[in-house]
Design an enzyme around this catalytic site. Sequence first.
Site, PDB file in Angstrom:
ATOM      1  N   SER A  67     -13.581  15.886  -8.790  1.00 38.35           N
ATOM      2  CA  SER A  67     -14.193  16.885  -8.717  1.00 38.35           C
ATOM      3  C   SER A  67     -13.850  17.947  -7.802  1.00 38.35           C
ATOM      4  CB  SER A  67     -15.652  16.379  -8.129  1.00 38.35           C
ATOM      5  OG  SER A  67     -15.491  16.033  -6.777  1.00 38.35           O
ATOM      6  N   SER A  69     -15.128  19.032  -5.059  1.00 37.55           N
ATOM      7  CA  SER A  69     -15.745  19.064  -3.882  1.00 37.55           C
ATOM      8  C   SER A  69     -14.738  19.291  -2.595  1.00 37.55           C
ATOM      9  CB  SER A  69     -16.525  17.706  -3.402  1.00 37.55           C
ATOM     10  OG  SER A  69     -15.396  16.932  -3.341  1.00 37.55           O
ATOM     11  N   LYS A 124     -12.378  13.043   1.118  1.00 38.12           N
ATOM     12  CA  LYS A 124     -12.986  14.218   2.010  1.00 38.12           C
ATOM     13  C   LYS A 124     -12.207  14.717   3.348  1.00 38.12           C
ATOM     14  CE  LYS A 124     -16.774  14.024  -0.601  1.00 38.12           C
ATOM     15  NZ  LYS A 124     -17.086  15.268  -1.401  1.00 38.12           N
ATOM     16  N   SER A 212     -20.464  19.661  -2.060  1.00 36.29           N
ATOM     17  CA  SER A 212     -20.146  18.457  -1.662  1.00 36.29           C
ATOM     18  C   SER A 212     -20.982  17.524  -1.254  1.00 36.29           C
ATOM     19  CB  SER A 212     -18.740  18.835  -0.574  1.00 36.29           C
ATOM     20  OG  SER A 212     -18.375  17.512  -0.246  1.00 36.29           O
TER      21      SER A 212
END
Length: 248
Positions: A67, A69, A124, A212
């Site tokens: 993705s 994010s 992340k 996110s």
Amino acid sequence: MMFALFMLVVLVISGGIWLLDILVLRKRRPAGKADPILVEYSKSFFPVILVVFLIRSFVVEPFKIPSGSMMPTLLAGDFILVNKFTYGLRVPILNHTFFEVNHPKRGDVFVFHFPPDPSIDYIKRVVGVPGDKISYKDKQLYINGQKLDVSFVDDYQYPAAGLNMVYAKRYQEQLGDVKHDILIDEEAITTDGETEVPPGHYFAMGDNRDNSKDSRFWGFVPEDNLVGKAFFIWWNFDNFSRIGSIGH
């Protein structure tokens, strides 16, 4: 995690068949008779699977970014390598640390098992370490009461679902010893909040701050969920220029 479990099962089965042949079956076969096909395949695949399993478990593992994010640092479609021993050696599947090396630092881009569903891997950036007080107000990040330094870089746009374009602003943020870019969509609704990171946990956020789902929504990342530190982009089918870059 599921792939690692699959590899472990195949490893045990192929190794078991090979061992059974060495200890029992081979002694019962007439001299000069060829190995059964199942034994032949097990002898061929076991060493290869063992090497791959050990490398993926303790050295490096590939991941694909699913993705946006982590834009602009990592793009959907990036294939990255993750250092598996940076945060210590872990028991495969169970993920318990048996040899400590380092702990995640602010600014690290790390992969971890998604706390609500550990069968899914997430990526992340480490924003808060144990004991940190994290505050996010009006699209500005504060750590232990100190506002992080940010500087405007340029305007940024990217396609979203339905071929709609998202218009954002790119800033450079100083997070610990790491300078990295983040995206801010000034029209998006801000998710504000304040929390303290408990022992043995980490606060994670995506660099695409308004696109996110991270610790602001589902909580902290436990130590036992850590997989490793992302350090290298090794492939992108749509953008060869990203190959070889290192996300910060």
